[in-house]
Design an enzyme around this catalytic site. Sequence first.
Site, PDB file in Angstrom:
ATOM      1  N   ASP A  66     -23.972 -19.880  -5.493  1.00 52.60           N
ATOM      2  CA  ASP A  66     -24.076 -18.978  -4.409  1.00 52.60           C
ATOM      3  C   ASP A  66     -25.764 -20.389  -4.166  1.00 52.60           C
ATOM      4  OD1 ASP A  66     -22.079 -17.654  -4.701  1.00 52.60           O
ATOM      5  OD2 ASP A  66     -22.989 -16.543  -5.172  1.00 52.60           O
ATOM      6  N   TYR A  69     -24.460 -23.616  -1.964  1.00 57.52           N
ATOM      7  CA  TYR A  69     -23.914 -23.193  -0.755  1.00 57.52           C
ATOM      8  C   TYR A  69     -25.017 -22.531   0.556  1.00 57.52           C
ATOM      9  CZ  TYR A  69     -20.560 -21.081   2.317  1.00 57.52           C
ATOM     10  OH  TYR A  69     -20.112 -20.849   3.686  1.00 57.52           O
ATOM     11  N   GLU A 147       9.245 -12.698   0.082  1.00 55.00           N
ATOM     12  CA  GLU A 147       6.946 -13.195   0.524  1.00 55.00           C
ATOM     13  C   GLU A 147       7.424 -11.092   0.707  1.00 55.00           C
ATOM     14  OE1 GLU A 147       6.769 -14.677   3.849  1.00 55.00           O
ATOM     15  OE2 GLU A 147       7.894 -16.136   3.348  1.00 55.00           O
ATOM     16  N   LYS A 149       5.634  -7.939   1.916  1.00 53.46           N
ATOM     17  CA  LYS A 149       5.798  -7.507   3.303  1.00 53.46           C
ATOM     18  C   LYS A 149       4.122  -6.548   3.709  1.00 53.46           C
ATOM     19  CE  LYS A 149       7.872  -6.622   7.836  1.00 53.46           C
ATOM     20  NZ  LYS A 149       6.932  -5.327   8.145  1.00 53.46           N
ATOM     21  N   ASP A 151       1.071  -5.436   5.527  1.00 49.15           N
ATOM     22  CA  ASP A 151       0.946  -4.184   6.098  1.00 49.15           C
ATOM     23  C   ASP A 151      -0.475  -4.731   6.854  1.00 49.15           C
ATOM     24  OD1 ASP A 151       1.953  -1.922   7.269  1.00 49.15           O
ATOM     25  OD2 ASP A 151       0.901  -1.001   6.190  1.00 49.15           O
ATOM     26  N   ARG A 170       0.920 -10.971  18.429  1.00 52.63           N
ATOM     27  CA  ARG A 170       1.885 -11.004  18.954  1.00 52.63           C
ATOM     28  C   ARG A 170       2.322 -10.281  20.109  1.00 52.63           C
ATOM     29  NH1 ARG A 170       6.322  -8.022  17.117  1.00 52.63           N
ATOM     30  NH2 ARG A 170       8.132  -8.369  17.391  1.00 52.63           N
ATOM     31  N   GLU A 207      -0.354 -12.975   9.230  1.00 54.03           N
ATOM     32  CA  GLU A 207      -0.270 -11.701   9.549  1.00 54.03           C
ATOM     33  C   GLU A 207      -1.853 -10.828   8.526  1.00 54.03           C
ATOM     34  OE1 GLU A 207       2.114  -9.566   9.721  1.00 54.03           O
ATOM     35  OE2 GLU A 207       1.372  -7.287   9.111  1.00 54.03           O
ATOM     36  N   TYR A 259       3.004 -17.085   6.866  1.00 56.69           N
ATOM     37  CA  TYR A 259       3.978 -16.919   6.200  1.00 56.69           C
ATOM     38  C   TYR A 259       5.322 -17.678   6.799  1.00 56.69           C
ATOM     39  CZ  TYR A 259       4.145 -13.101   9.649  1.00 56.69           C
ATOM     40  OH  TYR A 259       3.899 -12.335  10.797  1.00 56.69           O
ATOM     41  N   LYS A 349      12.967  -2.812   2.801  1.00 57.19           N
ATOM     42  CA  LYS A 349      11.367  -1.750   2.773  1.00 57.19           C
ATOM     43  C   LYS A 349      11.559  -1.220   1.621  1.00 57.19           C
ATOM     44  CE  LYS A 349       8.907  -1.306   6.437  1.00 57.19           C
ATOM     45  NZ  LYS A 349       9.768  -0.914   7.487  1.00 57.19           N
ATOM     46  N   CYS A 443     -13.118  34.921  -5.532  1.00 51.57           N
ATOM     47  CA  CYS A 443     -12.535  34.211  -6.376  1.00 51.57           C
ATOM     48  C   CYS A 443     -10.715  34.673  -5.948  1.00 51.57           C
ATOM     49  CB  CYS A 443     -12.956  33.230  -7.275  1.00 51.57           C
ATOM     50  SG  CYS A 443     -11.878  32.258  -8.524  1.00 51.57           S
ATOM     51  N   CYS A 446     -10.855  35.045 -10.326  1.00 51.19           N
ATOM     52  CA  CYS A 446     -11.852  35.830 -10.281  1.00 51.19           C
ATOM     53  C   CYS A 446     -12.056  37.245  -9.907  1.00 51.19           C
ATOM     54  CB  CYS A 446     -12.714  35.064 -11.916  1.00 51.19           C
ATOM     55  SG  CYS A 446     -13.865  35.028 -10.890  1.00 51.19           S
ATOM     56  N   CYS A 461     -16.977  29.121  -6.998  1.00 49.89           N
ATOM     57  CA  CYS A 461     -16.773  30.545  -7.626  1.00 49.89           C
ATOM     58  C   CYS A 461     -17.813  30.227  -8.057  1.00 49.89           C
ATOM     59  CB  CYS A 461     -15.574  30.250  -8.439  1.00 49.89           C
ATOM     60  SG  CYS A 461     -15.471  31.700  -9.129  1.00 49.89           S
ATOM     61  N   CYS A 467     -15.498  33.031 -14.816  1.00 45.99           N
ATOM     62  CA  CYS A 467     -13.452  32.645 -14.611  1.00 45.99           C
ATOM     63  C   CYS A 467     -12.310  32.145 -15.138  1.00 45.99           C
ATOM     64  CB  CYS A 467     -13.564  32.373 -13.122  1.00 45.99           C
ATOM     65  SG  CYS A 467     -12.909  31.336 -11.845  1.00 45.99           S
TER      66      CYS A 467
HETATM   67  S1  IVH Z   1       8.423 -13.465   9.035  1.00 50.56           S
HETATM   68  C1  IVH Z   1      10.854 -14.658  12.184  1.00 50.56           C
HETATM   69  N1  IVH Z   1       6.879 -12.874   7.040  1.00 50.56           N
HETATM   70  O1  IVH Z   1       6.276  -8.340  10.168  1.00 50.56           O
HETATM   71  C2  IVH Z   1      10.189 -14.013  11.317  1.00 50.56           C
HETATM   72  N2  IVH Z   1       7.033 -11.395   8.474  1.00 50.56           N
HETATM   73  O2  IVH Z   1       8.967  -6.744  11.374  1.00 50.56           O
HETATM   74  C3  IVH Z   1       9.222 -13.033  12.134  1.00 50.56           C
HETATM   75  N3  IVH Z   1       4.647  -9.396   8.007  1.00 50.56           N
HETATM   76  O3  IVH Z   1       5.294  -8.928  13.047  1.00 50.56           O
HETATM   77  C4  IVH Z   1       8.532 -12.830  11.154  1.00 50.56           C
HETATM   78  N4  IVH Z   1       4.738  -9.959   5.822  1.00 50.56           N
HETATM   79  O4  IVH Z   1       3.742  -8.539  11.156  1.00 50.56           O
HETATM   80  C5  IVH Z   1       7.622 -12.139   8.032  1.00 50.56           C
HETATM   81  N5  IVH Z   1       5.227 -12.761   4.686  1.00 50.56           N
HETATM   82  C6  IVH Z   1       6.542 -12.177   6.306  1.00 50.56           C
HETATM   83  C7  IVH Z   1       5.828 -10.717   6.665  1.00 50.56           C
HETATM   84  C8  IVH Z   1       5.939 -10.734   8.629  1.00 50.56           C
HETATM   85  C9  IVH Z   1       4.162  -9.206   7.204  1.00 50.56           C
HETATM   86  C10 IVH Z   1       4.730  -8.707   9.477  1.00 50.56           C
HETATM   87  C11 IVH Z   1       5.446  -9.585  10.742  1.00 50.56           C
HETATM   88  C12 IVH Z   1       5.941  -9.376  12.216  1.00 50.56           C
HETATM   89  C13 IVH Z   1       6.924  -8.318  10.777  1.00 50.56           C
HETATM   90  C14 IVH Z   1       8.132  -8.248  10.855  1.00 50.56           C
END
Ligand code: IVH
Length: 706
Positions: A66, A69, A147, A149, A151, A170, A207, A259, A349, A443, A446, A461, A467
Amino acid sequence: MSQQDFFSQESSSTKEPASSEASSSSNSPSISVPVKEASSQIDDLRHTINLHNHRYYVLDEPSIPDAEYDRLLRELQTLEQQYPEFITPDSPTQRVGGTPLPGFTEVQHERPMLSLDNAMNAEEFKAFELRLRDRLKDDQTIEFACEPKLDGLAISLLYEQGKLVRAATRGDGVTGEDVTQNVRTIKNIPLALQGNDYPSRLEVRGEVYMPKAGFEAYNERALAEGIKPFANPRNAAAGSLRQLDSRITAKRPLEFCAYSMGVVSGDVELPDTHFGLLEKIQYWGLRINEETRVVKGLDAAQDFFIKLGAKRHSLAYEIDGIVFKVNSLALQETLGFVARAPRWAIAYKFPAVEELTQLLGVDFQVGRTGAITPVARLKPVHVAGVTVSNATLHNMDEIARLDVRIGDTVIIRRAGDVIPQVVSVVLDRRPSETIKITLPESCPVCNSHIERVEGEAVARCAGGLVCSAQRKEAIKHFASRKALDVEGLGDKLIEQLVEADLIHSFDDLFHLQLDELIALERMAEKSAQNVLKAIEKSKNTTLARFIYALGIREVGTVTANNLANHYGFLDRVMQATKDELLEISDIGDIVASHIVNFFAEEHNRSVIEQLRKAGVHWVESEPDNAKEDAPLHGQVAVITGTLSQMNREEAKAKLELLGAKVTGSVSAKTDFLVAGEKAGSKLTKAQQLDIKVYDEAAFLAFLASY
Ligand code: IVH
């Protein structure tokens, strides 16, 4: 300042670009660096720093210390300060956030950002795969890129000639918002691509998300500061990215994972599979998800779904499913799109982790120390694969914060294996008649009265071991692994024993008879014998375990260990005054009071006596610092001022280990004083009394000599 904290937390927004330290650094350029040389030095430095950033933030493989850097970064800052005309937006010094915006401008996506169809269960996923084969009129096994998904929030990053020129949300898929300033503060998004074979215009999509640890730390801080916490990591990412003041975004622990590609132009040859594209993106310096795999056919895809599903709670980020994409770009082309989603991909999902249900009532549970916890009784609901009918409400302050009432519709969240939580109330659905939740006066177990100390969120309590709820929990703690470690004496059995009136206090455990145990429901003779054997074995323990087992408030294993090491004998711990206890590392005012109060109680002393009589024993011996052969045995030391290599607690621990006694004030009894920077009156007094003084360097040498 390190790679880790340069852009983060407090340092990021307030740091002056070039500190005075920089000019004193031996490698800092002097004012006389000629313009041409400065320009090429700046380029070199940026290149080097970008490489290290990539290793640190994207690959997770730091390759320089560090401090090194920091030195490079300061050198660049100094040069840029001298030649501001060379500052460019993609310089690694320019990530800390800038002037707040009046609003976000709109961005038209050149290629729409699509969404995904969902499969909610195995049948729907199977139907998706069948549709694909139908449409392709081919019975071949389809290869999928799988991949996680994430959140978070979908983002488009536009690189022109390898430089990040625009980042957009988006939005509705066609029109998004320009969040470039904010996105530039995300450490693992390169401001400039690596390599030289990238397309002249390249849009990377992916994402932005907040990893679990950052999310939890943020919420903890928010709660402590009275700020509204985020309901989930997705809201955290969206809320952090949609800030007009990018300095706020800079302080949030956001990350990015790519992605897909959007617009690509220029004379480049690209791979013919989706996974190939991802590998390219990774090669140009962006992160792709390390769990991504290519599998062949439906069964392998299902298998992947199950395996990653089992692993999801151990991932550093929240995922809500797996995206399966047809890997061949040619087949993707053939399949095309419907409405707003591609036919060649699906989001399979995981069962939801948040659900709506109704609050039917609230019970108040009593813990080991008497703490009363309100527990929500819910209309049973399926959340992430399990039926939830209880959720914690923490304490009365939390109930007030949520403004939750019996009869309300509430959102329940289940994350990992933790106890489900009530996230919020759906006020739109509040029925006309609801019941307010109030703390009972006595309580529920008791009937002792309930105390709520001013300023504390927790109500308790006052019944102590009278108790039965507290008794059960106290005995569970006493027998637990880190305490007396009674194997086979599980929670259920302890509850049975308390309910059968066989155990009132800890020592009753050691008088249990075989026939009493056998008489319990579901207890065979063999298991009863094993339990008795384990109880017998647990009598041979250590002082630290015994102190911990007593369940003194706020005394965990570390404090129990410190007490045992410091005193060596239980009687000495029992007789310790508050002032003496305060001298032990990690023991503050509150813990010291709990310890003194505990041993002052007649019934606690008598329980200890009974335990000893029952045969519970441990080895007692003079603590290390009192051992006569310890090198500093009999010496009294005082530490004052600020030490740079260690804090005073550590210095104290080191001296104690050598046998010295460390006290808080200088007197004629003091043998030597360790004086760090800014030492004040203690140093003066020591000099007056002609006491030996070590400055930090001398002290370190002194320690090293042992
Ligand atoms: S592909 C044409 N890959 O899910 C394909 N989406 O419901 C478009 N998301 O708005 C998305 N992980 O925010 C893709 N590995 C992943 C993803 C991903 C999360 C989200 C993304 C998108 C939403 C679609």
